[in-house]
Design an enzyme around this catalytic site. Structure first.
Site, PDB file in Angstrom:
ATOM      1  CD1 TRP A 207      35.403  16.979  11.853  1.00  0.00           C
ATOM      2  CD2 TRP A 207      33.803  17.026  13.403  1.00  0.00           C
ATOM      3  NE1 TRP A 207      34.977  18.267  11.956  1.00  0.00           N
ATOM      4  CE2 TRP A 207      33.984  18.340  12.902  1.00  0.00           C
ATOM      5  CE3 TRP A 207      32.842  16.830  14.386  1.00  0.00           C
ATOM      6  CZ2 TRP A 207      33.240  19.426  13.346  1.00  0.00           C
ATOM      7  CZ3 TRP A 207      32.106  17.918  14.835  1.00  0.00           C
ATOM      8  CH2 TRP A 207      32.307  19.195  14.322  1.00  0.00           C
ATOM      9  CG  ASN A 208      35.476  10.755   8.897  1.00  0.00           C
ATOM     10  OD1 ASN A 208      36.110  11.299   8.011  1.00  0.00           O
ATOM     11  ND2 ASN A 208      36.047   9.994   9.817  1.00  0.00           N
TER      12      ASN A 208
ATOM     13  CG  HIS B 182      18.753  -4.122   7.804  1.00  0.00           C
ATOM     14  ND1 HIS B 182      18.380  -5.195   8.600  1.00  0.00           N
ATOM     15  CD2 HIS B 182      17.847  -3.139   8.058  1.00  0.00           C
ATOM     16  CE1 HIS B 182      17.285  -4.865   9.281  1.00  0.00           C
ATOM     17  NE2 HIS B 182      16.940  -3.631   8.968  1.00  0.00           N
TER      18      HIS B 182
ATOM     19  CG  HIS C 258      22.770  -5.567  10.013  1.00  0.00           C
ATOM     20  ND1 HIS C 258      23.423  -6.155   8.974  1.00  0.00           N
ATOM     21  CD2 HIS C 258      21.460  -5.906   9.867  1.00  0.00           C
ATOM     22  CE1 HIS C 258      22.559  -6.818   8.225  1.00  0.00           C
ATOM     23  NE2 HIS C 258      21.358  -6.701   8.749  1.00  0.00           N
TER      24      HIS C 258
ATOM     25  CG  ASP D 125      17.871  -8.300  10.850  1.00  0.00           C
ATOM     26  OD1 ASP D 125      18.586  -7.337  10.542  1.00  0.00           O
ATOM     27  OD2 ASP D 125      17.640  -9.249  10.067  1.00  0.00           O
TER      28      ASP D 125
ATOM     29  CG  HIS E  10      14.139  -6.397   9.236  1.00  0.00           C
ATOM     30  ND1 HIS E  10      14.175  -5.482   8.215  1.00  0.00           N
ATOM     31  CD2 HIS E  10      14.864  -7.469   8.808  1.00  0.00           C
ATOM     32  CE1 HIS E  10      14.884  -5.972   7.210  1.00  0.00           C
ATOM     33  NE2 HIS E  10      15.305  -7.181   7.534  1.00  0.00           N
TER      34      HIS E  10
ATOM     35  CG  HIS F  61      14.339 -12.154   7.709  1.00  0.00           C
ATOM     36  ND1 HIS F  61      15.374 -12.905   7.205  1.00  0.00           N
ATOM     37  CD2 HIS F  61      14.844 -10.915   7.911  1.00  0.00           C
ATOM     38  CE1 HIS F  61      16.448 -12.141   7.107  1.00  0.00           C
ATOM     39  NE2 HIS F  61      16.164 -10.931   7.522  1.00  0.00           N
TER      40      HIS F  61
HETATM   41 MN    MN Z   1      19.151  -7.317   8.463  1.00  0.00          MN
END
Ligand code: MN
Length: 263
Positions: A65-66, A73, A77, A79, A83, A212
């Site tokens: 495992w990690n 972001h 991904h 938004d 954001h 955005h």
């Molecule tokens: Mn983003």
């Protein structure tokens, strides 16, 4: 496809019989994948980092495992409206409060490949979208608009980022296209193969970063660093995109899947 009384089972048998394709629109989370870089006054987002806890060894004999760390972001991904400052006071504007019904939605794929190849600063205009509608029909309310540029085929991180002394040169939507999609078509969100939903030079547009500003200001969503958009039809696919349920999250890396019915 043989019909049952349960439409969900029809979908499953469609997938099993390959009448429905499931297309992965996600880039692999990898420390070498390019990270978004906005002007320094806007802060820094961590790249993906993986640290091994144990791998069947003296740190832990049974588990592999990690730990991982990254920004909200990072990589492919989502938004959320919160954001951007324009969406900060909207209801249900963060990753933990977005209605789950919004996470399954149809997509319109806008082919901008030729234009983006000729001009890395290509801006998708409202006129371009209206011409697309002439051929493909009206962009439905509550659908994703995905800008296909084949930018995801740029495997070299420097070519993907495409920086020069003026900053980043990547395609994105023009202000009039964003206003058209949000105000006249009431879309669910806008998706891009590039590192941001806005163009690399969008700080010079009015308002700066119009995608955005308008998309999140209207409570709508963004997807970026998408791939495999060349495997989708212009219309008719359905996108599954569920961000991590981060409390007050502004976004998150996620797995984005498209369902395509070829039958
Ligand atoms: Mn983003």
């Amino acid at each position: 496809m043989q019909s049952t009384t349960n439409p969900l089972l029809d979908i499953l048998s469609g997938i099993a019989q390959r009448q429905i394709r499931v297309v992965d629109l996600t880039q692999t989370l990898d420390p070498d994948f390019p990270q978004i870089e906005l002007p320094p006054e806007m802060g820094r987002c961590w790249p993906f980092r993986l640290e091994e806890i144990s791998r069947y060894d003296d740190r832990g004999s049974a588990p592999y495992w990690n730990n991982f760390s990254c920004g909200e972001h990072t990589g492919t991904h989502f938004d959320a409206p919160i954001h951007w400052i324009s969406g900060r006071n909207l209801p249900d504007n963060s990753t933990d409060t977005i209605p789950v019904e919004k996470m399954v939605a149809p997509a319109c794929v806008i082919d901008c490949v030729k234009h983006a190849r000729q001009n890395p600063d290509f801006l998708l205009t409202a006129e371009f979208l209206k011409n697309w509608e002439e051929e493909n029909g009206r962009i439905p309310q509550d659908s994703w608009v995905l800008m296909r540029t084949d930018w995801s085929k740029r495997n070299d991180p420097a070519a993907y980022q495409n920086f020069d002394e003026e900053g980043q040169h990547t395609p994105g939507p023009a202000t009039d296209a964003v206003r058209f999609m949000v105000q006249e078509r009431n879309i669910l969100g806008f998706g891009s193969e590039c590192i941001g939903t806005d163009a690399g030079q969008a700080m010079h547009l009015r308002p700066p970063y119009p995608c955005h500003y308008y998309v999140h200001g209207a409570g709508k969503y963004g997807l970026q660093c998408l791939t495999n958009l060349d495997q989708l039809p212009s219309t008719g696919s359905v996108i599954f995109s569920a961000p991590l349920k981060i409390k007050q999250g502004s976004g998150s890396p996620l797995r984005v899947l498209a369902f395509v019915c070829d039958g």
